[in-house]
Structures are given as structure tokens and as C-alpha cells.
Design an enzyme around this catalytic site. Structure first.
Site, mmCIF file in Angstrom:
data_model
loop_
_atom_site.group_PDB
_atom_site.id
_atom_site.type_symbol
_atom_site.label_atom_id
_atom_site.label_comp_id
_atom_site.label_asym_id
_atom_site.label_seq_id
_atom_site.Cartn_x
_atom_site.Cartn_y
_atom_site.Cartn_z
ATOM 1 N N LYS A 181 -6.442 4.931 7.119
ATOM 2 C CA LYS A 181 -6.042 6.243 7.669
ATOM 3 C C LYS A 181 -5.277 7.056 6.626
ATOM 4 O O LYS A 181 -5.573 8.229 6.412
ATOM 5 C CB LYS A 181 -5.200 6.009 8.936
ATOM 6 C CG LYS A 181 -4.751 7.276 9.619
ATOM 7 C CD LYS A 181 -4.484 7.040 11.091
ATOM 8 C CE LYS A 181 -3.151 6.366 11.373
ATOM 9 N NZ LYS A 181 -1.985 7.241 11.122
ATOM 10 N N SER A 182 -4.298 6.443 5.991
ATOM 11 C CA SER A 182 -3.493 7.173 5.001
ATOM 12 C C SER A 182 -4.366 7.680 3.852
ATOM 13 O O SER A 182 -4.225 8.823 3.393
ATOM 14 C CB SER A 182 -2.417 6.262 4.408
ATOM 15 O OG SER A 182 -1.443 5.980 5.364
ATOM 16 N N GLY B 7 1.374 12.572 12.462
ATOM 17 C CA GLY B 7 2.556 12.889 11.658
ATOM 18 C C GLY B 7 2.184 13.138 10.205
ATOM 19 O O GLY B 7 2.758 14.004 9.542
ATOM 20 N N ARG C 167 8.708 14.439 17.426
ATOM 21 C CA ARG C 167 9.080 13.653 16.235
ATOM 22 C C ARG C 167 9.867 14.491 15.232
ATOM 23 O O ARG C 167 9.704 15.708 15.161
ATOM 24 C CB ARG C 167 7.819 13.044 15.609
ATOM 25 C CG ARG C 167 7.144 12.062 16.565
ATOM 26 C CD ARG C 167 5.947 11.405 15.956
ATOM 27 N NE ARG C 167 6.315 10.559 14.829
ATOM 28 C CZ ARG C 167 5.426 9.986 14.035
ATOM 29 N NH1 ARG C 167 4.124 10.185 14.227
ATOM 30 N NH2 ARG C 167 5.815 9.215 13.046
ATOM 31 N N ASP D 215 3.957 0.035 9.748
ATOM 32 C CA ASP D 215 3.121 0.295 10.930
ATOM 33 C C ASP D 215 2.732 -0.984 11.671
ATOM 34 O O ASP D 215 2.083 -0.926 12.720
ATOM 35 C CB ASP D 215 1.859 1.061 10.523
ATOM 36 C CG ASP D 215 2.200 2.475 10.075
ATOM 37 O OD1 ASP D 215 3.260 2.987 10.480
ATOM 38 O OD2 ASP D 215 1.412 3.057 9.308
ATOM 39 N N ARG E 234 8.908 2.448 19.001
ATOM 40 C CA ARG E 234 8.147 1.189 19.032
ATOM 41 C C ARG E 234 9.030 -0.027 19.311
ATOM 42 O O ARG E 234 8.521 -1.072 19.715
ATOM 43 C CB ARG E 234 7.351 1.008 17.735
ATOM 44 C CG ARG E 234 6.171 1.969 17.682
ATOM 45 C CD ARG E 234 5.306 1.809 16.475
ATOM 46 N NE ARG E 234 4.078 2.595 16.628
ATOM 47 C CZ ARG E 234 3.292 2.968 15.634
ATOM 48 N NH1 ARG E 234 3.580 2.626 14.396
ATOM 49 N NH2 ARG E 234 2.207 3.677 15.884
ATOM 50 N N ARG F 106 -1.016 1.912 18.371
ATOM 51 C CA ARG F 106 -0.687 0.570 17.875
ATOM 52 C C ARG F 106 -0.047 -0.308 18.953
ATOM 53 O O ARG F 106 -0.119 -1.525 18.890
ATOM 54 C CB ARG F 106 0.190 0.662 16.629
ATOM 55 C CG ARG F 106 -0.500 1.419 15.488
ATOM 56 C CD ARG F 106 0.060 1.084 14.136
ATOM 57 N NE ARG F 106 -0.272 2.108 13.161
ATOM 58 C CZ ARG F 106 -1.441 2.223 12.542
ATOM 59 N NH1 ARG F 106 -2.411 1.371 12.789
ATOM 60 N NH2 ARG F 106 -1.660 3.201 11.668
HETATM 61 C C1 S3P Z 1 2.072 7.298 6.454
HETATM 62 C C2 S3P Z 1 3.345 6.895 6.145
HETATM 63 C C3 S3P Z 1 4.172 6.065 7.016
HETATM 64 C C4 S3P Z 1 3.379 5.480 8.185
HETATM 65 C C5 S3P Z 1 2.404 6.433 8.766
HETATM 66 C C6 S3P Z 1 1.432 6.939 7.728
HETATM 67 C C7 S3P Z 1 1.321 8.089 5.466
HETATM 68 O O1 S3P Z 1 5.234 6.830 7.503
HETATM 69 O O2 S3P Z 1 4.249 4.986 9.173
HETATM 70 O O3 S3P Z 1 1.683 5.823 9.818
HETATM 71 O O4 S3P Z 1 0.089 8.175 5.571
HETATM 72 O O5 S3P Z 1 1.956 8.631 4.554
HETATM 73 P P1 S3P Z 1 6.480 7.185 6.583
HETATM 74 O O6 S3P Z 1 6.383 8.571 6.131
HETATM 75 O O7 S3P Z 1 7.656 6.987 7.462
HETATM 76 O O8 S3P Z 1 6.452 6.274 5.381
#
Ligand code: S3P
Length: 433
Positions: free
Chosen positions: A25-26, A98, A126, A319, A350, A392
Site C-alpha cells: 500500500k505505501s 491518512g 485523525r 501497522d 487500535r 486491520r
Molecule cells: C504509512 C506510514 C505509517 C503507517 C501507515 C502508512 C505510509 O504511518 O502506519 O499505514 O505509507 O507512509 P506513520 O506516518 O505514522 O509512519
């Protein structure tokens, strides 16, 4: 927005199979973003078609980016260069994502036009101050609800200057937002972080030709260096593989091979955690795809023991704590998770969600301010739990149900589409061996 559904999971006797999990995903978000900001054409294969990444894709379409999806599942993006995005006609909806909202805040702060970012009921709760603060220190003009800390965010872009930013949290989204803004302005922008968060942005920006240096404690980018379109192959998502790693460990008589999984060291904390608990996970066929390390993971049922988890392991598995808490429920002895306050501001809280869900199945689990304490080893009963709309949580509870004493109903289960389309089908497939 996904539908509200429910699913019933029955206990299983042994899981078997060889399969690939959907794209990371990232990395998928970043492939769409950086290809759009690059000059020329990019070809992306293995992209995750989950709702979060589709939000990023439609955001860039609304900013004037042309995208073609080929029959053989390749995405072709015509990038417009750092200065080529167009003012959107409407509000940009980031859905549940996010990553979309925070990284887009960095990009849009630097554009000479007006834009508004919103999201679903969970995303609008958030914290966005974590990106608004550093971007404002660069000169960005961002307004938001709740004294400029929550979405919708209104961005009057342009006029930025570079910054040296010391982030109080290890967050890849914060780091990436600031670096992406910095890429658009003259001079060098540096982000320091307390622990290394996932470094996909740094790796992929360099792959696209950015002048970006990673060093112990942070990363620095030189502004106004154009990116060039490239071919990107997205590896399987270790955060999705994690559910099947835990499933393979806790269901007796199981053996599962997960192929082509990304094992970037900033993401592979889950493998370390499960191995420390006594889990049998073997890495084979290690190689590199578009600047990211990948491997095949072979998991076999194991007797697990409780451990203490904290410090630098936390951002490397951030995650995965919902499913780590499931592994802990099946492990002999006590597992303690500390330094993980960030879990309180994910898609849902969570810590509260897993204490509620596992607690209702009879697990001895208590919330801590920055984590949880789980006494494992007792049988889990079935019943009914709520996912709280968090993908999740839904998937973690589906895994717990595989080794419960009776069936478990999971309410609001369709949220798995956020990151793992096809999750329920795959679970069914491994259950049949
Ligand atoms: C992500 C970073 C993480 C992760 C999120 C995806 C990203 O959050 O929890 O699901 O793709 O950059 P953080 O910004 O808190 O590291």
C-alpha cells in the site's frame, strides 16, 4: 466508501497453500504520486487496487494527470513535472487514507493554487497538525477544523521556503510530506526523526532521480530537481502478508508459502517479532524490485512464547500490532507492547479496539497508555466482534477466529477493501489447502 457487511469465520484444522498477497500500500501510493510529479511516462505493475490507493489515483486525476490502465494490469501515468499540476475543480476526497491526505498536504502546499482535502468519518478525526505544523513553518497556508488540526483542510498553496525539521514522532507520512514540499522549493530541506520510519519515499524518490540523501537520523532533499518517469514493480505488502504469517503460526498443522513479499528493513519488524516469539518463518529467493528488497516467506505452525516489544521495533512493525496481539493471545506467557502510543491515532484507536475484541473472546488483555499487556495461552472462544471500520482490526480478528473454540462473527467486515481486496477469498482458499 465500502459497504457494511458481516462475516462468519469458523475454526480450521490446518492451513496450506502458496500465493502472492496484493501490492504494498505505501509503495503503491508513492508510485502514483511520484510518477505524476515526474516528467514523462511511468509504467507501474503490481499496484494495489485497494480503496486507499484508488483515492490517491483519483486525487491525481483531479489534478490533471492522465492515467491509462492496460488490459494486463499495468498503469501508465503521464507525469507533468514538479510544476505541472492543475487546480482541482472540486474538493479532493482522500477516503480512509491518512497517507493520501498527509502526503498530498505536502505536495499541494507547494502548488500555486487552492485545494481542499477531506476524508471519511474516521480520517476527519485523525491528527493533521503533525503535517500542518512543519508545512506552516515552511510558509504554507493551511486551514482546518479544530483550530487547524483536523480535516477538511483548505490549502492556499505556494510561496514556500526550505526547512530543517526535527519531527517529535517517527512518522513516514510526516517525513514524506515535508520532503515532498521541499522538493518544490529552492534550497535543501532536511527532516530529522527520533527512530527511522519506513523509507519508501526516500528510496523511490531517488529511483525517480531526486537529489535525496538518507543519513542516520533523517533525510535531506535538494529542491527543484525534476523527477523522470520510470518503470515501477510494486512488491507484495508485508502488512498484508502479516495476517497469513500469524495464521500459519497459530493454526496447528499449517504450512504456507507467501511469494514476492517486500522485506524492506524499515517494515520487516513483524518477521523479527514473530521469530523472537519462536515462530518458524524462513526467507528464500531474496532479490530486489525497483529499489526495494523482496523475498518468499515460508511459515509453519509453531509454539509461540510471549516477549517484550518496544523501542525501534515499534515503527518497523507499526501497522502489525493488531495481528501481533492475536499472536500474543496464542503465545505462552506474557507479551508486553510499549512505546506504541501512535496506535491510538491509526484508522481507529487500535489499543482500545484490540482490547475490546480479544477481551470479548476471553483473552487476558489490558490496555496501557502506550501499548498493551497480553497473557496468552488460554483457548479463545467465538462470539461476535466489531471491526470499528478498521481494515486491520477486521483481518486480525478473522485470523484469531481460525483457532477459536467456536465460530466468530465479524461486524463491519467490508473495510478490508481499504488495503486487501480479496482477503476473504484468500482466507477461504488457504483454509481448504
Ligand atoms: C504509512 C506510514 C505509517 C503507517 C501507515 C502508512 C505510509 O504511518 O502506519 O499505514 O505509507 O507512509 P506513520 O506516518 O505514522 O509512519
Amino acid at each position: 466508501m465500502h459497504k457494511i457487511e458481516s462475516r462468519i469465520i469458523t475454526p480450521k484444522n490446518g492451513l496450506r497453500g502458496e500465493f502472492v498477497v496484493p501490492g504494498d500500500k505505501s509503495i503503491s501510493h508513492r508510485a502514483i504520486m511520484f510518477a505524476s510529479l515526474a516528467k514523462g511516462e511511468s509504467h507501474i505493475r503490481g499496484l494495489l487496487r485497494g480503496e486507499d490507493c484508488l483515492s490517491t489515483l483519483s486525487a491525481f486525476k483531479s489534478l490533471g494527470i492522465e492515467v491509462v490502465e492496460t488490459a494486463d494490469d499495468e498503469l501508465i501515468i503521464q507525469g507533468c513535472g514538479l510544476a505541472g499540476l492543475k487546480e482541482p475543480h472540486d474538493v479532493i476526497d482522500c477516503g480512509n487514507s491518512g497517507t493520501t491526505m498527509r502526503l498530498m498536504s505536502g505536495i499541494l502546499s507547494a502548488q500555486p493554487f487552492f485545494s481542499i482535502l477531506t476524508g471519511d468519518q474516521y480520517l476527519r478525526k485523525r491528527p493533521m497538525g503533525r503535517v500542518i505544523d512543519p508545512l506552516t513553518s515552511m510558509g504554507a497556508k493551511i486551514l482546518g477544523r479544530n483550530n487547524h488540526t483536523k480535516a477538511p483542510l483548505a490549502i492556499d498553496g505556494g510561496g514556500l521556503k526550505p526547512v530543517d525539521y526535527h519531527s517529535p514522532i517517527a512518522s513516514a507520512q510526516v517525513k514524506s510530506a515535508v520532503l515532498l514540499a521541499g522538493m518544490h522549493v529552492d534550497g535543501e530541506t532536511t527532516v530529522f526523526e527520533p527512530h527511522l520510519s519506513r523509507d519508501h519515499s526516500e528510496r523511490m524518490l531517488r529511483y525517480f532521480g531526486a537529489d535525496l540523501e538518507s543519513f542516520s537520523g533523517g533525510a535531506r532533499v535538494k529542491g527543484r530537481v525534476e523527477l523522470t518517469g520510470r518503470e515501477v514493480v510494486v512488491p507484495g505488502d508485508i502488512s498484508s502478508a502479516a495476517f497469513f504469517l500469524v495464521a500459519g503460526l497459530i493454526v496447528p498443522n499449517s504450512e504456507i508459502l507467501l511469494q514476492n513479499v517486500g522485506i524492506n528493513p524499515t517494515r520487516s519488524g513483524i518477521i523479527d517479532i514473530l521469530q523472537l516469539m519462536g515462530g518458524s518463518i524462513e526467507l528464500t529467493n531474496q532479490r530486489e524490485l525497483s529499489g526495494e528488497p523482496v523475498a518468499d516467506l515460508l511459515v509453519k505452525s509453531s509454539d509461540l512464547s510471549g516477549i517484550e516489544i518496544g523501542g525501534e521495533l515499534i515503527p518497523r512493525a507499526i501497522d502489525e500490532f493488531p495481528v501481533v496481539s492475536v499472536a500474543a493471545a496464542f503465545a505462552a506467557g506474557v507479551t508486553t507492547i510499549r512505546d506504541a502510543k501512535e496506535l491510538r491515532v491509526k484508522e481507529t484507536d487500535r489499543i482500545a479496539a484490540m482490547c475490546d475484541c480479544l477481551g470479548s473472546l476471553g483473552v487476558d488483555i489490558v490496555p496501557l497508555e502506550d501499548g498493551m499487556r497480553i497473557v496468552g495461552g488460554k483457548p479463545l472462544c467465538g462470539g461476535e466482534v466489531n471491526s470499528f471500520g478498521d481494515h486491520r482490526i477486521a483481518m486480525s480478528m478473522a485470523i484469531a477466529a481460525l483457532n477459536a473454540t467456536s465460530e466468530l462473527k465479524i461486524l463491519d467486515s467490508a473495510c478490508t477493501e481499504t488495503s486487501f481486496p480479496g482477503f476473504w477469498e484468500l482466507l477461504n482458499q488457504v483454509s481448504k489447502g
